[in-house]
Design an enzyme around this catalytic site. Structure first.
Site, mmCIF file in Angstrom:
data_model
loop_
_atom_site.group_PDB
_atom_site.id
_atom_site.type_symbol
_atom_site.label_atom_id
_atom_site.label_comp_id
_atom_site.label_asym_id
_atom_site.label_seq_id
_atom_site.Cartn_x
_atom_site.Cartn_y
_atom_site.Cartn_z
ATOM 1 N N SER A 1 6.768 7.311 -5.859
ATOM 2 C CA SER A 1 5.663 7.916 -6.513
ATOM 3 C C SER A 1 5.490 8.051 -7.909
ATOM 4 O O SER A 1 5.615 6.586 -8.825
ATOM 5 C CB SER A 1 4.771 8.774 -5.705
ATOM 6 O OG SER A 1 3.356 8.915 -5.496
ATOM 7 N N HIS B 1 4.119 7.412 3.287
ATOM 8 C CA HIS B 1 4.061 7.392 1.950
ATOM 9 C C HIS B 1 5.199 8.397 1.367
ATOM 10 O O HIS B 1 5.920 7.689 0.108
ATOM 11 C CB HIS B 1 3.025 8.024 0.944
ATOM 12 C CG HIS B 1 3.014 7.930 -0.667
ATOM 13 N ND1 HIS B 1 3.693 7.248 -1.196
ATOM 14 C CD2 HIS B 1 3.278 8.996 -1.418
ATOM 15 C CE1 HIS B 1 3.482 7.387 -2.619
ATOM 16 N NE2 HIS B 1 3.526 8.639 -3.132
#
Length: 254
Positions: free
Chosen positions: A84, A234
């Site tokens: 990320s 994620h």
């Protein structure tokens, strides 16, 4: 900036960089396996974990932090993996200093611009009155008014620590992150691509890397390929650690 990091294992160096609101601790379960094959550096980025706080907070300075860490450790090059926000940090490093990066792994993030989407988390964190806080349970109860998912709250509250007097503090630099959160979404751009082997790993159930992102990925990282981890969102390294470990090993050992 001298970043806090944990070093473990033996073999070629692999530097792992966490995402927003995270820390090196997020990667301990992955590290227990990968340390059998690599010398791991689990890094706290600036304004996170046990690394120093700073008013300067963007991908350029975060990439420079990693360069300084390598210089301090006497590393001429290393493998890098970032998740990320950490993925954008290592992309920036690879594009600015390709000689430092032997192979690159980017976990569930693309180079493109991302609009703001952390405001509710920041509202919840800023609503916790550290000066009057009596327990972590109380902090969780306050945060629950903003965030329904207990797993996300547990992750966020890992950044809640205590000072030498036993008072609660944030390990993250919450004021700067709140003020400059837009920097996290900035696009990573470069006139010159990074041509060494690169792997993008997406979560099958995540929307962070879409079909439209492939054009930018290929333009900036022409020697790359993209795979998706099944049954993962994620937080793919937390949701499917065995698959991530297998994928990382296969890529770095090829």
């Amino acid at each position: 900036m001298k970043l806090n990091f944990k070093k473990t294992g033996a073999g070629k160096p692999l530097i792992i960089v966490h995402g927003l609101f995270g820390s090196a601790d997020n990667w301990f379960s992955i590290a227990r396996e990968l340390e059998k094959d690599f010398t791991l550096y689990l890094v706290d980025q600036r304004n996170h974990g046990d690394s120093p706080h700073s008013e300067d907070w963007d991908y350029s300075v975060m990439a420079e932090d990693l360069k300084e860490l390598m210089q301090d450790e006497g590393l001429s090059s290393a493998y890098f993996m970032g998740h990320s926000m950490g993925g954008k940090t290592v992309m920036r490093l690879a594009l600015e200093y390709p000689e430092l990066v032997e192979k690159l792994i980017v976990a569930d993030i693309a180079p493109r611009f991302y609009p703001l989407h952390h405001q509710q988390i920041l509202e919840g964190l800023n609503a916790i009155p550290l000066g009057q806080l009596k327990s972590r349970k109380e902090a969780d109860e306050i945060l629950a008014k903003y965030i329904n998912n207990p797993g996300i709250r547990q992750f966020l509250l890992k950044s809640l620590g205590r000072d030498e007097n036993g008072k609660f503090i944030w390990k993250i630099n919450l004021p700067v992150i709140t003020e400059k959160i837009a920097n996290v979404g900035e696009a990573i751009e470069s006139e010159k691509p990074f041509e060494k082997p690169t792997l993008f790993i997406g979560g099958e159930n995540s929307d962070y890397i879409t079909e439209k992102d492939k054009e930018d990925i290929t333009r900036l990282f022409p020697n790359s390929h993209l795979i998706y981890i099944k049954n993962a969102g994620h937080w793919l390294h937390a949701e499917q650690p065995a698959a991530v470990i297998e994928t990382v090993r296969a890529f770095l050992n090829t």
